[in-house]
Design a protein around this motif. Sequence first.
Motif, PDB file in Angstrom:
ATOM      1  N   TYR A 103      -4.198  11.143   7.003  1.00 49.52           N
ATOM      2  CA  TYR A 103      -3.033  11.367   7.870  1.00 49.52           C
ATOM      3  C   TYR A 103      -2.209  12.505   7.255  1.00 49.52           C
ATOM      4  N   VAL A 163      -5.114  -5.585   6.892  1.00 43.33           N
ATOM      5  CA  VAL A 163      -6.259  -6.206   6.206  1.00 43.33           C
ATOM      6  C   VAL A 163      -5.776  -6.927   4.941  1.00 43.33           C
ATOM      7  N   GLY A 171      -5.680   3.156  13.079  1.00 46.45           N
ATOM      8  CA  GLY A 171      -5.977   2.925  11.676  1.00 46.45           C
ATOM      9  C   GLY A 171      -4.784   2.955  10.738  1.00 46.45           C
ATOM     10  N   PHE A 172      -3.607   3.247  11.258  1.00 48.16           N
ATOM     11  CA  PHE A 172      -2.473   3.439  10.346  1.00 48.16           C
ATOM     12  C   PHE A 172      -1.938   2.118   9.806  1.00 48.16           C
ATOM     13  N   GLY A 229      -4.319   5.348   0.874  1.00 42.74           N
ATOM     14  CA  GLY A 229      -4.667   4.337   1.883  1.00 42.74           C
ATOM     15  C   GLY A 229      -3.517   3.404   2.192  1.00 42.74           C
ATOM     16  N   LEU A 283       1.009 -13.262  10.827  1.00 47.05           N
ATOM     17  CA  LEU A 283       0.936 -11.800  10.920  1.00 47.05           C
ATOM     18  C   LEU A 283       2.255 -11.189  11.371  1.00 47.05           C
ATOM     19  N   ALA A 321       2.710 -10.240  16.615  1.00 44.62           N
ATOM     20  CA  ALA A 321       1.503 -10.992  16.988  1.00 44.62           C
ATOM     21  C   ALA A 321       1.835 -12.306  17.690  1.00 44.62           C
ATOM     22  N   THR A 369      -3.728  -0.490   9.635  1.00 40.60           N
ATOM     23  CA  THR A 369      -4.916  -1.268   9.263  1.00 40.60           C
ATOM     24  C   THR A 369      -4.968  -1.693   7.795  1.00 40.60           C
ATOM     25  N   PRO A 370      -4.735  -0.774   6.844  1.00 40.39           N
ATOM     26  CA  PRO A 370      -4.805  -1.231   5.447  1.00 40.39           C
ATOM     27  C   PRO A 370      -3.846  -2.398   5.155  1.00 40.39           C
ATOM     28  N   PHE A 415     -12.900  -6.647  10.827  1.00 38.94           N
ATOM     29  CA  PHE A 415     -12.038  -5.743  11.612  1.00 38.94           C
ATOM     30  C   PHE A 415     -12.882  -4.714  12.357  1.00 38.94           C
ATOM     31  N   LYS A 416     -13.916  -4.222  11.699  1.00 36.74           N
ATOM     32  CA  LYS A 416     -14.793  -3.247  12.372  1.00 36.74           C
ATOM     33  C   LYS A 416     -15.567  -3.927  13.506  1.00 36.74           C
ATOM     34  N   LEU A 428     -18.376  -3.306   2.575  1.00 41.41           N
ATOM     35  CA  LEU A 428     -17.038  -3.671   3.022  1.00 41.41           C
ATOM     36  C   LEU A 428     -16.747  -5.122   2.632  1.00 41.41           C
ATOM     37  N   LEU A 435      -8.935  -2.492  15.045  1.00 35.48           N
ATOM     38  CA  LEU A 435      -8.124  -1.331  14.663  1.00 35.48           C
ATOM     39  C   LEU A 435      -8.347  -0.219  15.673  1.00 35.48           C
ATOM     40  N   PHE A 446     -10.987   4.394   8.020  1.00 38.86           N
ATOM     41  CA  PHE A 446      -9.683   3.734   8.191  1.00 38.86           C
ATOM     42  C   PHE A 446      -9.622   2.409   7.417  1.00 38.86           C
ATOM     43  N   LEU A 447     -10.756   1.734   7.341  1.00 44.63           N
ATOM     44  CA  LEU A 447     -10.773   0.413   6.705  1.00 44.63           C
ATOM     45  C   LEU A 447     -10.827   0.482   5.184  1.00 44.63           C
ATOM     46  N   THR A 448     -11.186   1.638   4.653  1.00 45.90           N
ATOM     47  CA  THR A 448     -11.296   1.748   3.204  1.00 45.90           C
ATOM     48  C   THR A 448     -10.171   2.592   2.607  1.00 45.90           C
ATOM     49  N   GLY A 449      -9.221   2.985   3.454  1.00 47.92           N
ATOM     50  CA  GLY A 449      -8.105   3.788   2.948  1.00 47.92           C
ATOM     51  C   GLY A 449      -8.441   5.262   2.801  1.00 47.92           C
ATOM     52  N   GLN A 505     -12.705  -6.562   5.976  1.00 46.60           N
ATOM     53  CA  GLN A 505     -12.867  -5.193   6.496  1.00 46.60           C
ATOM     54  C   GLN A 505     -13.989  -5.157   7.536  1.00 46.60           C
ATOM     55  N   ILE A 517      -5.995  -1.178  -0.631  1.00 47.73           N
ATOM     56  CA  ILE A 517      -7.126  -1.162   0.312  1.00 47.73           C
ATOM     57  C   ILE A 517      -8.336  -0.466  -0.298  1.00 47.73           C
ATOM     58  N   GLU A 518      -8.090   0.523  -1.171  1.00 48.92           N
ATOM     59  CA  GLU A 518      -9.207   1.257  -1.782  1.00 48.92           C
ATOM     60  C   GLU A 518     -10.008   0.372  -2.734  1.00 48.92           C
ATOM     61  N   ASP A 577     -14.296   3.909  11.989  1.00 46.55           N
ATOM     62  CA  ASP A 577     -13.622   2.763  11.375  1.00 46.55           C
ATOM     63  C   ASP A 577     -13.739   2.697   9.856  1.00 46.55           C
TER      64      ASP A 577
END
Lengths: 790, 156
Positions: free
Chosen positions: A28, B108, B101-102, B36, B130, A717, B104-105, B92-93, B85, B98, A21-24, B89, B76-77, A18
Amino acid sequence: MGANESGYIGQSLRRKEDRRFLTGAGQYTDDVTLPHQTHAYFVRSPHAHAKIRSIDTSKAAKAPGVVAIYTGGDLEGVGGLPCGWLITSVDGTPMKEPPHPVLAKGKVRHVGDQVALVVAETRNQAKDAAELVDVDYEVLPAVTNPVEALAPGAPQIHDEAPGNHCYTWALGDKGAVDAAFAKAAHVTKLDLVNNRLIPNAIEPRAALASHSASDDSYTLYVTSQNPHVERLLMAAFVLGLPEHKLRVIAPDVGGGFGSKIYLYAEETALVWASKRVGRPIKWVAERSESFLTDAHGRDHVTHAELALDKDGRFLAMRVNTTAAMGAYLSTFASCIPTILYATLLAGQYTTPAIHCEVKAAFTNTAPVDAYRGAGRPEATYVVERIVREAAVEMGIAQDEIRRRNFIRTFPYQTPVALMYDTGNYDQTLDGASELADVKGFTARKAEAAKRGKLRGLGYSSYIEACGLAPSNIAGALGARAGLFEAGQVRVNPTGSVTVFTGSHSHGQGHETTFAQIVATRLGIPVDNVDVVHGDTGRVAFGMGTYGSRSLAVGGTAIVKALDKIVGKGRKIAAHLLEAAESDIEFKDGKFTVAGTDRSKTFGEIALTAYVPHNYPLDKLEPGLDETAFYDPTNFTFPAGTHICEVEIDPDTGVVEVVRFSACDDFGNIVNPMIVEGQVHGGLTQGIGQALLEACVYDPESGQLLTGSYMDYAMPRADDVPSYQVSTRVTPCTVNPLGTKGCGEAGAIGSPPALINAVLDALAPVGVTHLDMPATPHRVWQAIQSAKAAA
Amino acid sequence: MGIAISMTVNGAAVSAEIDPRTLLVDFLRVNLGLTGTHVGCDTAQCGACTIHLDGRAVKACNLLALQANGAKVTTIEGLAGNGDLHPMQAAFKECHGLQCGFCTPGMVMSAIDLVQRHPGADEATIRAQLEGNLCRCTGYHNIVKAVQQGAAAMSR
């Protein structure tokens, strides 16, 4: 979180993957950039069916930044894309396999069919130049519906497939079925359409191909669920490359749902062209290309009949299905409406005789292949819809008719080829009924009625078959590939572990779940285990991820490799401890001489294996690195009951899913959090099919009318509720982990639960039939028609 | 044909000469290597490209880089500070919000904006807000939980 007595098994560990994925920091395919890379854009057919009179690329070739342009005629010696499963028709003839060219040759057969590849310095330049490619088409009549495609006089799509007929296949004892119907007290008949769906992984397909002149090898980064299969098919069957000269890397992949299993034309063309261009080439699908060219799902038209005795016990079922293949046979298209469909028609029931006939038709549409569930949602929809109808017609309660027919003795041989190893369908029906508060439904329905709303409850007791196997039997049924999985456990000298798996993770969380299994078995911290997947250059082999097989098949391959690691560790420990190998026990990360306190830690054994100074070198190789291949002896059979409660506004036709309860049996569970997440996602895709999603082609022109997120209704959603899920466990007897698979169950069980709920809600106003999706328009129309008929 | 732009991205000043038709998302991904931020649909429907522009969530596939000239951009970076985090973030973890992960950024970035606009939002509000972000994996169940947990952590 630390390990308890059963280690990490059964713990909801938060996912190792995770953070990136959460930090970019995910990687991919489109995030990978190679030096001097060029960009590709495909010229695609604007017509559903047309002859190509000529292609003029001269103007495009002079456009700024253009590096190369290729058309079908340039691909000398390149084969067509293969289909991986041979289905044999009832008359003994093989299915029709017309060529599936990488770039169109002479004809296009669906809107979006790829006609030319334009390579340029930038993506915009490639796109601009593509507009200058002049293709002269002679437009032909098109057919998009599979039943119409098989009708006399339909436009002929392939010369090799007269009447657009791919195959007519059957399963079951027709004589026994006819005899049972002849003595039935009641027969329920139903016509159903299983709506065509577009998978819509949020990451569009992408590829980046490069050729190395130094050793004449290729590297392909691609959005794939099974890179080894991709490499095998592309190298051996299409491009004629030595397999060891092609490395396929599927890095982080943004969802698959089946659509990224297949070998597609785009990445194949890129690999071929990369050597000619002498530079890397990147292609990323635009969303409209995804809609037009990703393999779609479902698209069945079915007539089904169920014979019952006077007590509502099922005597026999008869099913006739017409399935669309699309314009070409995609990689596994042929086995979906046959091997993965008709075999599931027994459901959870003791129906003694079943016969199913399937006609497959070519249509002027995108190819159809496996999409989350792949054949099993279609079978479940037939079974659970007709069971509801039968119960309504005979005045039997929905739970009662199911209980009267449940299989309770295992192993159970169905009349449609499968042998269920284990299950307990009463307990998942009980569990779902509790979650759904079925007892309180009457009161909720009355309360809703006061507000002018219609409430309904729908049941679906599904079964699925996961971990398709064994290879030899599948081979006898037409499979052209093996169905095993490979796993490698590499213990590093300092005792940390790298696991290489042929399964691919694109959301399923294998990096965590597989690490939990390894850390538990070896008695080491889970942080000391890393899982590597998705790279033919690093992983020994693999069949990839599809059919909810990763833990049951891929996980078991890792367990088999762990057995070898522990076995070798025991030998090393016996030597160090000067004891007999048979006296060495391995527990909690320690090799101990039974009945003594003399032991060696796993880390000491690992170090000894790589620094073999005190080591039985005459009898044992150094190192601690083992690979195993596992080919299961049977499918696994997850099952459960889903109960949906809807509220309908009769004035607008809007259906609200107010409660959705799922009780599933996936066998043993390694990470409950991940399993629940898989169920939530599957349920939403199933609810999407039943409530919102429909792929629509214009029947005259063959144009895709639902080619964007403005027209194709994806679940958002606010379309779905929070879910109530629980599990019951009957451990699978096929594999040592006792696991069955959980990835597709949600999408398999939920569509009939939702439609049955809608029909239950609409029964008071006289609606007796509805096809998916239950859009406000369709529901409102059904209400108006029922009123008019009354 | 190049045109000069400058902006602040994740706290750092950046400037470049770009093709005027460059989309903001391509500028971030290609020119700055901030991969990201993802592209899922090119039509401002899926929300995978959501970033913050002067503190507001916007879809970077639907803006020209030029339109962000002089602006303050957060991707996101730029969320996690000193290796920790951001509370959203982390939520979400913790909530398994997620899978692949695609999305996800973007999810978030939208969630943080949502919470800033609707502190204490209930489930229905969160789901409605959302609407502009598609997820095909999670079924939204755990995303909604994550947004609730993230909102609570942000208010602390």
